[in-house]
Design an enzyme around this catalytic site. Structure first.
Site, PDB file in Angstrom:
ATOM      1  N   TYR A 160       0.725  -1.230   0.108  1.00 30.15           N
ATOM      2  CA  TYR A 160      -0.090  -0.097  -0.094  1.00 30.15           C
ATOM      3  C   TYR A 160       0.999   1.304   0.063  1.00 30.15           C
ATOM      4  O   TYR A 160       0.535   2.040  -0.978  1.00 30.15           O
ATOM      5  CB  TYR A 160      -0.945   0.022   1.328  1.00 30.15           C
TER       6      TYR A 160
HETATM    7  N1  LIG Z   1      -9.112   7.080   5.645  1.00 31.11           N
HETATM    8  C1  LIG Z   1      -7.850   7.598   5.627  1.00 31.11           C
HETATM    9  O1  LIG Z   1      -7.463   7.820   6.760  1.00 31.11           O
HETATM   10  C2  LIG Z   1      -7.114   7.578   4.400  1.00 31.11           C
HETATM   11  C3  LIG Z   1      -5.805   8.193   4.938  1.00 31.11           C
HETATM   12  C4  LIG Z   1      -4.922   8.286   3.728  1.00 31.11           C
HETATM   13  C5  LIG Z   1      -5.277   8.121   2.474  1.00 31.11           C
HETATM   14  N2  LIG Z   1      -6.575   7.760   2.182  1.00 31.11           N
HETATM   15  C6  LIG Z   1      -6.766   7.332   0.685  1.00 31.11           C
HETATM   16  O2  LIG Z   1      -7.944   8.026   0.479  1.00 31.11           O
HETATM   17  C7  LIG Z   1      -8.815   7.182  -0.110  1.00 31.11           C
HETATM   18  C8  LIG Z   1     -10.217   6.675   0.380  1.00 31.11           C
HETATM   19  O3  LIG Z   1      -9.827   6.122   1.557  1.00 31.11           O
HETATM   20  P1  LIG Z   1     -11.059   5.427   2.538  1.00 31.11           P
HETATM   21  O4  LIG Z   1     -10.541   5.481   3.871  1.00 31.11           O
HETATM   22  O5  LIG Z   1     -12.325   6.063   2.273  1.00 31.11           O
HETATM   23  O6  LIG Z   1     -10.840   3.820   1.934  1.00 31.11           O
HETATM   24  P2  LIG Z   1     -11.799   2.559   2.266  1.00 31.11           P
HETATM   25  O7  LIG Z   1     -11.057   1.541   2.213  1.00 31.11           O
HETATM   26  O8  LIG Z   1     -12.713   3.030   3.400  1.00 31.11           O
HETATM   27  O9  LIG Z   1     -12.511   2.699   1.005  1.00 31.11           O
HETATM   28  C9  LIG Z   1     -12.143   2.311  -0.231  1.00 31.11           C
HETATM   29  C10 LIG Z   1     -13.269   2.075  -1.070  1.00 31.11           C
HETATM   30  O10 LIG Z   1     -12.559   1.423  -2.457  1.00 31.11           O
HETATM   31  C11 LIG Z   1     -13.266   0.204  -2.627  1.00 31.11           C
HETATM   32  N3  LIG Z   1     -12.432  -0.739  -3.497  1.00 31.11           N
HETATM   33  C12 LIG Z   1     -11.313  -1.360  -2.701  1.00 31.11           C
HETATM   34  N4  LIG Z   1     -10.559  -2.145  -3.432  1.00 31.11           N
HETATM   35  C13 LIG Z   1     -11.327  -2.161  -4.657  1.00 31.11           C
HETATM   36  C14 LIG Z   1     -11.337  -3.059  -5.918  1.00 31.11           C
HETATM   37  N5  LIG Z   1     -10.319  -3.837  -6.054  1.00 31.11           N
HETATM   38  N6  LIG Z   1     -12.153  -2.852  -6.904  1.00 31.11           N
HETATM   39  C15 LIG Z   1     -13.181  -1.638  -6.817  1.00 31.11           C
HETATM   40  N7  LIG Z   1     -13.387  -1.219  -5.267  1.00 31.11           N
HETATM   41  C16 LIG Z   1     -12.495  -1.239  -4.503  1.00 31.11           C
HETATM   42  C17 LIG Z   1     -13.688  -0.297  -1.391  1.00 31.11           C
HETATM   43  O11 LIG Z   1     -14.764  -1.219  -1.458  1.00 31.11           O
HETATM   44  C18 LIG Z   1     -14.109   0.874  -0.760  1.00 31.11           C
HETATM   45  O12 LIG Z   1     -15.565   1.305  -1.116  1.00 31.11           O
HETATM   46  C19 LIG Z   1      -7.719   5.742  -0.717  1.00 31.11           C
HETATM   47  O13 LIG Z   1      -7.081   5.949  -1.556  1.00 31.11           O
HETATM   48  C20 LIG Z   1      -7.062   5.789   0.803  1.00 31.11           C
HETATM   49  O14 LIG Z   1      -5.766   5.172   0.427  1.00 31.11           O
HETATM   50  C21 LIG Z   1      -7.477   7.473   3.458  1.00 31.11           C
END
Ligand SMILES: NC(=O)c1ccc[n+]([C@@H]2O[C@H](COP(=O)([O-])OP(=O)(O)OC[C@H]3O[C@@H](n4cnc5c(N)ncnc54)[C@H](O)[C@@H]3O)[C@@H](O)[C@H]2O)c1
Length: 253
Positions: A160
């Site tokens: 990741y």
């Molecule tokens: N939440 C945080 O604290 C945080 C921190 C840094 C970066 N981010 C980034 O922000 C973005 C959103 O984060 P989040 O926390 O909402 O993530 P999350 O994991 O809660 O949601 C991600 C979404 O992507 C979908 N997904 C994952 N793999 C998939 C696949 N192979 N095909 C289709 N859909 C797929 C999941 O079903 C989910 O709905 C991501 O890129 C994450 O890396 C989040």
């Protein structure tokens, strides 16, 4: 979705535009779907969680299509179809990712490839698929999602963190190619955002103290804070911003 009041800014340039969002069923993605729908955009989003996707679509009037983003051929086909139905995609939000923890000592080659496929590869092929549509339109904005996790040397998920570092390199590596067609590309780098999943899996009292220490600002970072930056980067108000990383992390030091 959270109960925080909706975002208040309106971006007239976004009204009527075709917006494509990956991973829009839950978390920050679901809030992005709601935020762009709230700007009168024509929003299509993909996700592998069908039930949650239908629920988000129902709440926002956006179009949901089930897709595992590891199938980049299917993803490209959906993007092409979206352009045929709604008009050329002018905003692409590469949001989907999977931060499942893994031990670097035991990760297999297949496991490594899978981590790159769910966290990086689809973003590139989505960009490749929207490019002809944006070129035809004469403009476009691509927002790739990074993560502050690798800035912080966070362990336990090398596939990741490597992907998230690479996304910033990919953004800069494509900016000049895309700029020739008036297409902008930026990375939005969230800090630790309090989504329902993060709260359920990771945020106990110890992590709350870590956040309290790490952030300069003491409030909780919410999906809406990320959406606010995404809307700005998608809109014409940011028309001369490209190749950059925009960090929204409450000033993590
Ligand atoms: N939440 C945080 O604290 C945080 C921190 C840094 C970066 N981010 C980034 O922000 C973005 C959103 O984060 P989040 O926390 O909402 O993530 P999350 O994991 O809660 O949601 C991600 C979404 O992507 C979908 N997904 C994952 N793999 C998939 C696949 N192979 N095909 C289709 N859909 C797929 C999941 O079903 C989910 O709905 C991501 O890129 C994450 O890396 C989040």
């Amino acid at each position: 979705m959270s109960t925080i009041p909706p975002l208040t800014n309106t971006y007239p340039s976004l009204a009527g535009r075709t917006v494509f969002i990956t991973g829009g069923a839950t978390g920050i993605g679901a809030e992005l779907v709601a935020a762009f729908a709230g700007q009168q955009c024509k929003v299509t989003f993909v996700d592998l969680q069908a039930e949650a996707g239908e629920a988000t679509a129902g709440a926002t009037c956006a179009r949901f299509i089930e897709c595992d983003l590891r199938d980049t051929g299917k993803l490209s086909g959906i993007i092409a179809k979206t352009g045929e139905i709604d008009g050329p995609v002018s905003v692409l939000i590469n949001n989907a990712a999977d931060d499942t923890r893994h031990d670097f000592r035991t990760l297999t080659e297949a496991g490594w490839d899978d981590r790159i496929a769910v966290n990086l590869r689809h973003a590139f092929f989505a960009i490749q698929a929207v490019h002809p549509q944006m070129r035809k339109l004469g403009h476009g904005s691509i927002v790739n999602f990074g993560s502050m996790s690798w800035y912080e040397c966070q362990g336990g998920m090398t596939g990741y963190t490597t992907s998230k570092a690479a996304i910033e390199g990919m953004t800069r590596g494509l900016a000049r190619d895309l700029g020739a067609d008036n297409i902008r590309i930026n990375t939005l780098v969230p800090g630790w955002v309090m989504t329902p999943k993060q709260k359920a899996l990771w945020v106990g009292e110890d992590v709350k103290s870590e956040i309290e220490r790490g952030q300069s600002l003491k409030g909780e970072l919410l999906p809406q804070d990320i959406c606010a930056m995404a809307l700005f980067l998608a809109s014409d108000d940011s028309r001369m911003c490209t190749a950059q990383s925009f960090i929204v992390d409450g000033g993590w030091i």
